[in-house]
Enzyme design. Structure first.
Site: not given
Length: 241
Positions: A8, A31, A33, A35, A64, A66, A135, A173
C-alpha cells in the site's frame, strides 16, 4: 488459492511515489488508497496520481475507493489505469451496476466491507465480483493494529466463495504484517495489502518476498489440515499462530 502481496502506497513517501513504486516491482499489485474526507476522515490520492503512477510502474494498480458516490467515480479509475477497482458496498447505490461497469471497461471488480459490515447479505452479489476485500481495521488511516475479531468473518467469506465454486480473490487490508499474515492466510485470505510492513522495512522488495513466503507456508499448512478434515470452523474463532 495463489498468494498475492499488494503493498500500500499509503505508507510510502508521497514525495517519491515513482521511486517507491519501483522499490516493490516484485509485488503482485500496487495498492492505491483513494480517500475523499467524506466516507472516511482522511484525504489522499485521486485520479491524476493514478494516471501518473500508471506511467511510472509496470506493477498493476489496485485502487481502493474509500469515497462517497463510487457509482459515479469507479469507472473513471479504470480509465486512469487501474487494473482492479474496489468500491465500498456501504457507499454504493447500485453495487451490481458498479461491478459490471468496472468489468466492462476491462478491470477486475472488487467490493469492500468495513469491519462491522457482514458478508452474508451480499451472497447473491458474489458472481458479479472478482475480489472481496475484508477490512481488518477501520478504513481511513494506515498504521492501525490488526483486528483479530475479523478472522471469523474472513473464514465465513471464504466458505461462501467456496460454496458457490467461484474464483474470487479474498483480500485483507489493515495491520497485515509478519505477525498477522499467517493468521489471515489460515482463515482463507489470498491477497494481502501491507503498508508499514513493506515500506517501513529497510528493503521493501525483500519484505514483499518474506510476507509471500509466510502466507504460502500458512496456506500449505491449512490445506494439509483440511485434507484431514480438521480445518477450524468459521464460528469457533480458533486460529493457529
Amino acid at each position: 488459492m495463489s498468494v498475492q502481496i499488494s503493498p500500500s502506497i499509503l505508507s510510502a513517501d508521497f514525495a517519491r511515489l515513482a521511486d517507491e513504486a519501483k522499490a516493490v516491482e516484485g509485488a503482485d499489485w500496487l495498492h492505491v488508497d483513494v480517500m475523499d474526507n467524506h466516507f472516511v476522515p482522511n484525504l489522499t490520492l485521486g485520479l491524476p496520481v493514478v494516471e501518473s503512477l500508471r506511467k511510472a510502474t509496470g506493477t498493476p494498480l489496485d485502487c481502493h475507493l474509500m469515497i462517497e458516490d463510487p457509482d459515479r467515480w469507479a469507472p473513471a479509475y479504470v480509465e486512469a489505469g487501474a487494473s482492479s477497482v474496489t468500491f465500498h458496498v456501504e457507499a454504493a447505490a447500485a453495487p451490481v451496476r458498479i461491478a459490471r461497469e468496472i468489468r466492462a471497461k476491462g478491470a477486475r471488480a472488487s467490493m469492500a466491507l468495513r469491519p462491522a459490515t457482514p458478508i452474508e447479505p451480499y451472497e447473491d452479489l458474489l458472481p458479479e465480483l472478482d475480489m472481496l476485500l475484508v477490512m481488518t481495521v477501520e478504513p481511513g488511516f494506515g498504521g492501525q493494529s490488526f483486528l483479530d475479531i475479523m478472522l471469523p468473518k474472513i473464514r465465513r467469506t471464504r466458505q461462501l466463495i467456496d460454496k458457490h465454486g467461484l474464483e474470487i480473490w479474498l483480500q485483507v487490508d489493515g495491520g497485515v504484517s509478519a505477525e498477522t499474515i499467517e493468521r489471515c492466510a489460515e482463515a482463507g485470505a489470498d491477497n494481502f495489502v501491507a503498508g508499514n510492513a513493506v515500506y517501513g522495512a529497510g528493503d521493501p522488495a525483500a519484505a514483499v518476498r518474506a510476507l509471500r513466503e509466510q502466507a504460502r507456508k500458512a496456506e500449505a499448512r491449512t490445506s494439509a489440515v483440511a485434507g484431514r478434515g480438521a480445518r477450524p470452523s468459521a464460528e469457533d474463532g480458533s486460529t493457529s499462530r
